[in-house]
Design a protein around this motif. Structure first.
Motif: not given
Ligand code: ZN
Length: 412
Positions: A288-290, A228-234, A238-240, A28-32
């Protein structure tokens, strides 16, 4: 072909499609992917990113000077259908969820396995809707744009951040965290730029069904944790699970894990290939992707990396003119959960904070529970078996004030 063989082929086809549907549903995350696109577009981007990683690893930032940092947020709602024009309340529910998660005020930190409880980080980062626009005028921090463009928020596309093409121009990234909330293609819930991306697009895009905790927010991304996940990227996390098998996220206190986790695993989930037993993967980490309900912690190492970004590439936010006022989230010294609750609600209190009374009220003001006179030192359980399904207000009275929280009672 005999019947048995036909069955084997049919089952094979079902399994094949079943697996790919599951995979695409959960990736579900397109950041990579966006990171790869940005690298191919601008050679200087990768040079900047590598320099940033070196600076964090070398401990170049004096984190002691950090303290609480408040980030002004602007939310650009871009809608094609009326339902996608999400409400102000839904937007505020996302800001509230971010503040809980980034201050470790979320009730579900109590579910973190005991081996990692000492790593749970209060990141000392808060988010607030901007109340000044780029020209210094009073503003709600929410823009709304109706569009007829289908697939406006395409990953790697340039429409959503362009007013002329039907989207909405970014507000200066040096003063605001920009969200675009819109319809995302396929299985994506969201994606973010990493520090160093082009200034026109530097922000986070979230699907209208994965933003906030009410309204159009849809299971399994209905607890605000895509943001929360995407702000982590911002903020440069990185992904765990890194970018390869047993990949590194450049954070010292997260275990190596073989690959991403989906759904809601059980502890411990061991990646024997990476030798991470006996505790295994930290699948409850926001990176993670959970599912939303199964991720509930950042580590202290991840906090260090994010604060380094706020003292480095995103340092200008500390002097943003996007928000005037004090709106610091009061951090209660207790955690409450689960919410929604079924049989019991547990209030865990910090030893330092004394609790006088705990009371539960229905939405119409009727008291359904009171603990007066019998508060144990650190943990208190409220029996909900005789309480009807519905929304309640929990009030906790302490010598320093009263704290209240909305609780949903939902019997299975
Ligand atoms: Zn991500």
């Amino acid at each position: 072909m005999n019947l048995k063989r036909v069955l084997v082929v049919i089952i094979g086809i079902i399994c094949h499609f079943g697996t790919s549907a599951q995979k695409s549903q959960d990736a579900w995350c397109g950041t990579t992917e966006l990171d790869k696109i940005n690298k191919s577009r601008d050679p200087n981007y990768e040079i900047f990113r590598n320099a940033q990683d070196r600076a964090v690893l070398n401990g170049s930032y004096d984190l002691k000077t950090g303290g609480l940092i408040q980030i002004p947020v602007v939310v650009h709602v871009i809608y094609r259908l009326d339902a996608q024009n999400i409400s102000d309340e839904q937007i505020q529910s996302q800001i509230d969820a971010l503040n809980k998660d980034y201050r470790a005020n979320n009730w579900d930190t109590m579910l973190v396995p005991s081996v990692w409880k000492h790593l749970i980080a209060d990141c000392e980062i808060e988010f607030v809707l901007a109340n000044r626009d780029v020209n210094g005028k009073i503003h709600s921090g929410i823009t709304r744009t109706q569009t007829s463009v289908v697939d406006i928020c395409k990953l790697g596309g340039d429409v959503y951040y362009n007013s002329i093409k039907g989207g909405h121009d970014i507000w200066d990234r040096n003063s605001y965290l920009n969200f675009w909330v819109c319809e995302l293609e396929g299985s994506l819930y969201g994606f973010s730029t990493l520090p160093g991306a082009a200034k026109e697009s530097d922000g986070i895009v979230i699907d209208w069904e994965s933003f906030g905790t009410i309204g159009t927010a849809k299971y399994p991304s209905d607890k605000g944790r895509t943001c929360t996940h995407e702000v982590g990227h911002w903020l440069n996390l990185k992904h765990i699970f890194g970018t390869s098998v047993c990949g590194d996220d450049m954070v010292p206190d997260t275990p190596l894990q073989e690959k991403e986790n989906y759904g809601c695993p059980s502890f411990p989930k061991i990646s024997s290939m990476c030798g991470n037993g006996p505790d295994g993967d930290m699948f409850m980490n926001y990176m993670d992707y959970t599912q939303d309900k199964c991720m509930y912690m950042f580590t202290k190492g991840q906090k260090t990396r994010m604060l380094s970004t706020l003292l480095g590439a995103r340092a200008s936010l500390a002097s943003s003119k996007g928000y005037n006022g004090v709106n610091s989230v009061v951090r209660p010294s207790f955690s409450i959960g689960p919410n929604p609750a079924n049989l019991a609600l547990i209030v865990n209190s910090d030893q330092a904070e004394e609790i006088n009374t705990i009371r539960l009220f229905s939405i119409s003001g009727q008291e359904v529970y009171s603990s007066a006179g019998r508060i144990p030192k650190d943990s208190h359980s409220i029996d909900l078996r005789d309480v009807d399904n519905g929304i309640y207000i929990l009030g906790i009275s302490t010598p320093s004030g009263t704290y209240s929280e909305k609780i949903i009672v939902q019997h299975d």
